[in-house]
Motif scaffolding. Sequence first.
Motif, PDB file in Angstrom:
ATOM      1  N   ILE A  36      39.613  51.144  42.826  1.00  0.00           N
ATOM      2  CA  ILE A  36      40.577  50.426  41.977  1.00  0.00           C
ATOM      3  C   ILE A  36      41.804  51.293  41.715  1.00  0.00           C
ATOM      4  CG2 ILE A  36      40.934  49.477  39.654  1.00  0.00           C
ATOM      5  CD1 ILE A  36      37.957  48.624  39.740  1.00  0.00           C
ATOM      6  N   ASP A  37      41.561  52.563  41.426  1.00  0.00           N
ATOM      7  CA  ASP A  37      42.679  53.487  41.189  1.00  0.00           C
ATOM      8  C   ASP A  37      43.559  53.616  42.425  1.00  0.00           C
ATOM      9  OD1 ASP A  37      44.068  55.753  39.706  1.00  0.00           O
ATOM     10  OD2 ASP A  37      43.276  56.828  41.457  1.00  0.00           O
ATOM     11  N   LEU A  38      42.947  53.760  43.580  1.00  0.00           N
ATOM     12  CA  LEU A  38      43.708  53.886  44.818  1.00  0.00           C
ATOM     13  C   LEU A  38      44.503  52.606  45.095  1.00  0.00           C
ATOM     14  CD1 LEU A  38      44.474  55.345  47.433  1.00  0.00           C
ATOM     15  CD2 LEU A  38      42.370  54.435  48.465  1.00  0.00           C
ATOM     16  N   ALA A  39      43.881  51.454  44.877  1.00  0.00           N
ATOM     17  CA  ALA A  39      44.573  50.186  45.113  1.00  0.00           C
ATOM     18  C   ALA A  39      45.825  50.085  44.256  1.00  0.00           C
ATOM     19  CB  ALA A  39      43.633  49.018  44.824  1.00  0.00           C
ATOM     20  N   ARG A  40      45.715  50.463  43.002  1.00  0.00           N
ATOM     21  CA  ARG A  40      46.877  50.403  42.114  1.00  0.00           C
ATOM     22  C   ARG A  40      47.975  51.353  42.573  1.00  0.00           C
ATOM     23  NH1 ARG A  40      43.142  50.275  36.689  1.00  0.00           N
ATOM     24  NH2 ARG A  40      42.942  47.983  36.524  1.00  0.00           N
ATOM     25  N   ARG A  41      47.572  52.551  42.970  1.00  0.00           N
ATOM     26  CA  ARG A  41      48.572  53.517  43.408  1.00  0.00           C
ATOM     27  C   ARG A  41      49.232  53.103  44.720  1.00  0.00           C
ATOM     28  NH1 ARG A  41      46.841  58.356  44.672  1.00  0.00           N
ATOM     29  NH2 ARG A  41      44.577  57.984  44.657  1.00  0.00           N
ATOM     30  N   GLN A  42      48.469  52.486  45.602  1.00  0.00           N
ATOM     31  CA  GLN A  42      49.049  52.010  46.860  1.00  0.00           C
ATOM     32  C   GLN A  42      50.091  50.911  46.603  1.00  0.00           C
ATOM     33  OE1 GLN A  42      45.413  50.946  48.917  1.00  0.00           O
ATOM     34  NE2 GLN A  42      45.605  52.688  50.311  1.00  0.00           N
ATOM     35  N   ILE A  43      49.755  49.989  45.716  1.00  0.00           N
ATOM     36  CA  ILE A  43      50.693  48.901  45.414  1.00  0.00           C
ATOM     37  C   ILE A  43      51.958  49.453  44.760  1.00  0.00           C
ATOM     38  CG2 ILE A  43      51.039  46.836  43.996  1.00  0.00           C
ATOM     39  CD1 ILE A  43      47.994  46.284  44.399  1.00  0.00           C
ATOM     40  N   GLU A  44      51.786  50.362  43.809  1.00  0.00           N
ATOM     41  CA  GLU A  44      52.944  50.944  43.136  1.00  0.00           C
ATOM     42  C   GLU A  44      53.827  51.715  44.118  1.00  0.00           C
ATOM     43  OE1 GLU A  44      51.254  53.335  40.079  1.00  0.00           O
ATOM     44  OE2 GLU A  44      50.625  51.616  38.829  1.00  0.00           O
ATOM     45  N   THR A  77      44.995  44.493  51.287  1.00  0.00           N
ATOM     46  CA  THR A  77      43.634  44.909  50.959  1.00  0.00           C
ATOM     47  C   THR A  77      43.552  45.389  49.512  1.00  0.00           C
ATOM     48  OG1 THR A  77      43.190  45.547  53.242  1.00  0.00           O
ATOM     49  CG2 THR A  77      41.782  46.514  51.551  1.00  0.00           C
ATOM     50  N   ALA A  78      44.558  46.134  49.069  1.00  0.00           N
ATOM     51  CA  ALA A  78      44.584  46.641  47.696  1.00  0.00           C
ATOM     52  C   ALA A  78      44.623  45.494  46.694  1.00  0.00           C
ATOM     53  CB  ALA A  78      45.778  47.564  47.504  1.00  0.00           C
ATOM     54  N   ARG A  79      45.435  44.494  46.971  1.00  0.00           N
ATOM     55  CA  ARG A  79      45.512  43.346  46.059  1.00  0.00           C
ATOM     56  C   ARG A  79      44.182  42.600  46.035  1.00  0.00           C
ATOM     57  NH1 ARG A  79      50.606  43.088  44.344  1.00  0.00           N
ATOM     58  NH2 ARG A  79      52.314  43.702  45.753  1.00  0.00           N
ATOM     59  N   GLY A  80      43.519  42.511  47.171  1.00  0.00           N
ATOM     60  CA  GLY A  80      42.204  41.890  47.210  1.00  0.00           C
ATOM     61  C   GLY A  80      41.182  42.655  46.390  1.00  0.00           C
ATOM     62  N   THR A  81      41.257  43.987  46.436  1.00  0.00           N
ATOM     63  CA  THR A  81      40.358  44.824  45.643  1.00  0.00           C
ATOM     64  C   THR A  81      40.548  44.569  44.159  1.00  0.00           C
ATOM     65  OG1 THR A  81      40.270  46.559  47.323  1.00  0.00           O
ATOM     66  CG2 THR A  81      39.769  47.215  45.063  1.00  0.00           C
ATOM     67  N   LEU A  82      41.801  44.523  43.711  1.00  0.00           N
ATOM     68  CA  LEU A  82      42.075  44.284  42.289  1.00  0.00           C
ATOM     69  C   LEU A  82      41.671  42.878  41.875  1.00  0.00           C
ATOM     70  CD1 LEU A  82      45.526  46.052  41.770  1.00  0.00           C
ATOM     71  CD2 LEU A  82      43.207  46.960  41.454  1.00  0.00           C
ATOM     72  N   ALA A  83      41.889  41.896  42.756  1.00  0.00           N
ATOM     73  CA  ALA A  83      41.501  40.522  42.433  1.00  0.00           C
ATOM     74  C   ALA A  83      39.983  40.412  42.282  1.00  0.00           C
ATOM     75  CB  ALA A  83      41.993  39.573  43.522  1.00  0.00           C
ATOM     76  N   LYS A  84      39.245  41.112  43.146  1.00  0.00           N
ATOM     77  CA  LYS A  84      37.789  41.085  43.042  1.00  0.00           C
ATOM     78  C   LYS A  84      37.328  41.749  41.752  1.00  0.00           C
ATOM     79  CE  LYS A  84      33.572  42.017  45.663  1.00  0.00           C
ATOM     80  NZ  LYS A  84      33.011  42.478  46.959  1.00  0.00           N
ATOM     81  N   ALA A  85      37.929  42.873  41.406  1.00  0.00           N
ATOM     82  CA  ALA A  85      37.573  43.557  40.158  1.00  0.00           C
ATOM     83  C   ALA A  85      37.856  42.663  38.955  1.00  0.00           C
ATOM     84  CB  ALA A  85      38.341  44.863  40.044  1.00  0.00           C
ATOM     85  N   GLU A  86      38.961  41.951  38.985  1.00  0.00           N
ATOM     86  CA  GLU A  86      39.293  41.049  37.882  1.00  0.00           C
ATOM     87  C   GLU A  86      38.317  39.887  37.796  1.00  0.00           C
ATOM     88  OE1 GLU A  86      43.292  40.048  38.769  1.00  0.00           O
ATOM     89  OE2 GLU A  86      44.101  42.020  38.206  1.00  0.00           O
ATOM     90  N   ALA A  87      37.915  39.348  38.948  1.00  0.00           N
ATOM     91  CA  ALA A  87      36.954  38.248  38.957  1.00  0.00           C
ATOM     92  C   ALA A  87      35.614  38.688  38.407  1.00  0.00           C
ATOM     93  CB  ALA A  87      36.795  37.699  40.379  1.00  0.00           C
ATOM     94  N   ILE A  88      35.180  39.906  38.745  1.00  0.00           N
ATOM     95  CA  ILE A  88      33.931  40.443  38.227  1.00  0.00           C
ATOM     96  C   ILE A  88      34.016  40.621  36.710  1.00  0.00           C
ATOM     97  CG2 ILE A  88      32.440  42.494  38.209  1.00  0.00           C
ATOM     98  CD1 ILE A  88      33.111  42.743  41.240  1.00  0.00           C
ATOM     99  N   ALA A  89      35.153  41.099  36.242  1.00  0.00           N
ATOM    100  CA  ALA A  89      35.340  41.284  34.784  1.00  0.00           C
ATOM    101  C   ALA A  89      35.278  39.947  34.059  1.00  0.00           C
ATOM    102  CB  ALA A  89      36.675  41.987  34.536  1.00  0.00           C
ATOM    103  N   ARG A  90      35.867  38.916  34.655  1.00  0.00           N
ATOM    104  CA  ARG A  90      35.818  37.591  34.019  1.00  0.00           C
ATOM    105  C   ARG A  90      34.398  37.069  33.969  1.00  0.00           C
ATOM    106  NH1 ARG A  90      40.467  36.708  37.197  1.00  0.00           N
ATOM    107  NH2 ARG A  90      39.241  35.554  38.734  1.00  0.00           N
ATOM    108  N   LEU A  91      33.624  37.311  35.030  1.00  0.00           N
ATOM    109  CA  LEU A  91      32.249  36.853  35.079  1.00  0.00           C
ATOM    110  C   LEU A  91      31.401  37.514  33.988  1.00  0.00           C
ATOM    111  CD1 LEU A  91      30.531  34.986  36.944  1.00  0.00           C
ATOM    112  CD2 LEU A  91      29.811  37.035  38.145  1.00  0.00           C
ATOM    113  N   ALA A  92      31.714  38.768  33.694  1.00  0.00           N
ATOM    114  CA  ALA A  92      30.938  39.528  32.705  1.00  0.00           C
ATOM    115  C   ALA A  92      31.357  39.234  31.273  1.00  0.00           C
ATOM    116  CB  ALA A  92      31.081  41.017  32.973  1.00  0.00           C
ATOM    117  N   SER A  93      32.504  38.615  31.089  1.00  0.00           N
ATOM    118  CA  SER A  93      33.022  38.408  29.725  1.00  0.00           C
ATOM    119  C   SER A  93      32.398  37.186  29.056  1.00  0.00           C
ATOM    120  CB  SER A  93      34.543  38.225  29.788  1.00  0.00           C
ATOM    121  OG  SER A  93      34.887  37.080  30.537  1.00  0.00           O
TER     122      SER A  93
END
Length: 279
Positions: free
Chosen positions: A228-236, A263-279
């Motif tokens: 997740i950290d790498l994905a954010r840094r790549q996008i930035e 790929t980075a945006r897909g990683t962040l989207a998946k992380a966000e979807a998982i967070a929504r599922l857990a909330s």
Amino acid sequence: MTRPYRSVLYIPAANARAMDKARTLPADAIIFDLEDAVAPGEKPAAREMLKQALQTDYGARARIVRINGLDTEWGQDDARAFASGADAVLIPKVSRPEDLDRVAALVSETPLWAMMETPAGMLNAGAIAAHPRLAGMVMGTNDLAKDLGSRFRPDRLPMMAGLGLCLLAARAHGRVIVDGVYNAFKDDDGLRAECEQGRDMGFDGKTLIHPAQVEIANAVFAPSGDEIDLARRQIEAFDAASAQGKGVAVVDGRIVENLHVATARGTLAKAEAIARLAS
């Protein structure tokens, strides 16, 4: 993929206690099994029990019903019973697109998923994945091993051709695809290794036979903190490079291009979807 499918847990549709417990498990999806997990004499009763269970709340978990094949005395009644009320109908032993056509004629609304577990299914994976009603594919590695006459190996070398063909087909047509089960449900190390292999190959998640396997599958198929950290840094970095009129950026000594950003945006989207599922 609109929701995570890291952990896809089989639950026997004849087991009311297990279906009730499934509401509390952190699995991303449940396969309510009317096929292999239910004895012939119990199948009609299991179908009715499952219809009642699906009228209750399973939260954000995807509810997938594995029906009996249409070549059995129960298959057509199963398909008609769950033409609505589930998130997907899973068809066993799909070997060609026509197997989907037959169920699609009985199930007008609910998305169809295919069990990929026969040699013919492996060879016809592209045509199956292209079917307009198909939403997901599930690897049936136990049945495939039986038909191949292969031996178990921790590296799953005998499975690689079939797994790869189905994975390519699913990705070519934008379908969800989940890996086969790991039978030794008390072997956490073996399960983790097989999950990591499947994740490295590109599967969305893994089918599971026991609730104790859910935690490992969820962890392996979720983006790690480092990813997740790498994905954010790549996008930035890429956005900053683009603002300067450059087509590439460099992060951690590696080139970052459009494909890496996707790929980075897909990683962040998946992380966000998982967070929504857990909330």
